[in-house]
Each structure stands twice: as C-alpha cells, then as structure tokens.
Design a protein around this motif. Structure first.
Motif, PDB file in Angstrom:
ATOM      1  N   UNK A  40       0.826  -1.257  -0.086  1.00 27.25           N
ATOM      2  CA  UNK A  40       0.193   0.034  -0.068  1.00 27.25           C
ATOM      3  C   UNK A  40       0.925   1.330   0.050  1.00 27.25           C
ATOM      4  N   UNK A  41       1.896   1.110   0.778  1.00 29.97           N
ATOM      5  CA  UNK A  41       2.878   2.560   0.773  1.00 29.97           C
ATOM      6  C   UNK A  41       3.554   2.682  -0.515  1.00 29.97           C
ATOM      7  N   UNK A  42       3.783   1.474  -0.971  1.00 27.91           N
ATOM      8  CA  UNK A  42       4.391   1.553  -2.345  1.00 27.91           C
ATOM      9  C   UNK A  42       3.546   2.145  -3.389  1.00 27.91           C
ATOM     10  N   UNK A  43       2.419   1.614  -3.519  1.00 20.98           N
ATOM     11  CA  UNK A  43       1.423   2.311  -4.434  1.00 20.98           C
ATOM     12  C   UNK A  43       1.087   3.594  -4.309  1.00 20.98           C
ATOM     13  N   UNK A  75      12.534   2.043 -16.324  1.00 18.34           N
ATOM     14  CA  UNK A  75      13.001   2.809 -15.153  1.00 18.34           C
ATOM     15  C   UNK A  75      11.696   2.880 -14.321  1.00 18.34           C
ATOM     16  N   UNK A  76      10.515   3.016 -14.864  1.00 16.00           N
ATOM     17  CA  UNK A  76       9.310   3.056 -13.651  1.00 16.00           C
ATOM     18  C   UNK A  76       9.155   1.586 -13.245  1.00 16.00           C
ATOM     19  N   UNK A  77       9.272   0.525 -13.824  1.00 16.19           N
ATOM     20  CA  UNK A  77       9.480  -0.794 -13.083  1.00 16.19           C
ATOM     21  C   UNK A  77      10.673  -0.811 -12.033  1.00 16.19           C
ATOM     22  N   UNK A  78      11.802  -0.158 -12.272  1.00 16.75           N
ATOM     23  CA  UNK A  78      12.745  -0.136 -11.372  1.00 16.75           C
ATOM     24  C   UNK A  78      12.454   0.715 -10.056  1.00 16.75           C
ATOM     25  N   UNK A  79      11.957   1.763 -10.383  1.00 16.36           N
ATOM     26  CA  UNK A  79      11.505   2.729  -9.540  1.00 16.36           C
ATOM     27  C   UNK A  79      10.423   2.127  -8.431  1.00 16.36           C
ATOM     28  N   UNK A  80       9.462   1.362  -9.034  1.00 17.00           N
ATOM     29  CA  UNK A  80       8.730   0.744  -8.354  1.00 17.00           C
ATOM     30  C   UNK A  80       8.958  -0.308  -7.387  1.00 17.00           C
ATOM     31  N   UNK A  81       9.832  -1.235  -7.753  1.00 12.78           N
ATOM     32  CA  UNK A  81      10.617  -2.229  -6.912  1.00 12.78           C
ATOM     33  C   UNK A  81      11.367  -1.682  -5.650  1.00 12.78           C
ATOM     34  N   UNK A  82      12.253  -0.456  -6.132  1.00 15.46           N
ATOM     35  CA  UNK A  82      12.847   0.356  -5.003  1.00 15.46           C
ATOM     36  C   UNK A  82      11.914   1.014  -4.278  1.00 15.46           C
TER      37      UNK A  82
END
Length: 231
Positions: A65-68, A83-90
C-alpha cells in the motif's frame, strides 16, 4: 473485514513488530503483541485466526500500500518504462523500515506449509506494480509480465537483505542489471517471432497463447483466467 477490524489488526501488527526481530513471525510474537496492545485475546484470535502468519501477511500488504501511494504521487512521465518498473521495486523495498522483519518473513514463507502464501504475496506485489503503472494487457502477456517481475523482485529482495552498501546502492545496481537481462530476453523473443522459419513453428503455440485471457472481477485472486471464445 470491517474498518474496525483492520484498525485492530494494524494495532496488533505494530505491537508485533517490536518482537519479530527476536522471535520471528511466531506464536510468541503474536502472544506478546496481544499482551502489549491490550486487545482482548479472543478478539485478536478472531481477527487473526492464523496468528502471526496473518500479521506477516498484513505487514507485506502494508508495504504494498505504501508503494502504491508513492507511485501514484511520483512524476514518472519522463521516465522510460523499464525505469518506472525499477522505481516501483525500489519504492517497495524502501517502504520497509524493518529489514529484520522482512528477513524473518522470508524464512517463514520459505517453509513448505507457507510457501504458497508467500508466492501469492509476491505475485500480488508485482500485479500491483503493473496495474498501478497502467498495464492494460489482457492476454498471456498479463501472466508473463507478472511472472517475470516476480523473479526480478524476489532476487532483488534477497540481495537487498544482505546489502550493506551506503543507501543500498549495490541493490539498485543489481536491480538494474536484472531488468536489463529481462529486456534482452524480450528483444530476442521479438526477433524470433519475426524469423520466417521460427515464426511458422511458433504459429500454433502463438495461437493457443492468444486464447488466454487475464482474470477478471473484483477478486482476481479467485480466478485463474479464462479461455477466449470465438475464432
């Protein structure tokens, strides 16, 4: 589960996190959380019938929830999609303040009785990433995107748990390499589909794959997907 139940479970989770680094996601941590929170034991058992396992699941979903929330607030428009995917995982990893609680969770969900639950949580995290970033796929790609990201996410979590570099810089470099590996595989697959001989060989499997559809409905976990009708 009602909002009141969610609040009680959150209170139990907050209390449990004081004990998890020492006792793990165990009955001892759950009992201590009930005691420290002042919640009636019968009510705690009703809300978390599996005890600490339910709190471990709640801990993971809190991070989701915090990630979203962070993804939705971030300006990602100028970023490449990888890079958006990488940012999401980070963002997902940075949402976790207690690395030891994650380590204990990895141990818990590695146990055979709980491995399916752990796999479901990882899949759910990756589904949230793709969905929040606007994925609209409705065919086999819906599954392959989440399965591939699940592998990237899982390996990155394990690397992150052992990373002592400043700001976890080595983890982010590891994550970039894993995503680059996936991108190379996708490029090879695209070339293979365009090759005349391989294209002919793959015509049948590709047709079968085109019939697969992503799950629908409010509870997608309950549906494995469906087969597209028609020619």
């Amino acid at each position: 589960m009602t909002a009141d139940d969610e609040d009680i479970r959150a209170k139990l989770l907050d209390a449990a996190l004081m004990h998890v680094p020492f006792d793990g996601w165990t009955r001892a941590s759950f009992t201590a959380a009930v005691r420290d929170s002042g919640i009636d034991p019968a009510l705690a058992e009703a809300i978390c019938p599996r005890g600490a396992l339910d709190l471990a699941v709640a801990f993971h979903r809190r991070g989701d929830a915090q990630m979203v929330a962070r993804l939705e607030a971030a300006d990602l428009a100028g970023m490449r999609f990888r890079d958006r995917i990488a940012a999401a995982v980070r963002y997902r990893l940075e949402a976790t303040q207690d690395k030891e609680a994650v380590r204990r969770g990895v141990t818990l969900f590695a146990l055979p009785p709980h491995a399916p639950e752990g796999a479901k949580l990882i899949w759910g995290t990756c589904d949230l990433i793709w969905t929040t970033l606007g994925d609209s796929s409705d065919d086999l790609n819906w599954y392959t995107k989440r399965a591939t990201l699940s592998g990237v996410y899982s390996s990155t979590v394990l690397y992150w748990l052992g990373d002592t570099s400043p700001g976890h810089q080595q983890t982010w470099e590891f994550l970039d390499r894993r995503i680059d590996d996936v991108m190379q595989i996708e490029k090879l697959k695209a070339k293979a589909r365009k090759a005349p001989v391989l294209g002919a060989l793959l015509a049948g499997p590709n047709w079968l794959a085109s019939r697969v559809r992503a799950p629908k409905g409010p509870d997608r976990d309950a549906e494995p997907g469906h087969w597209a009708s028609g020619s």
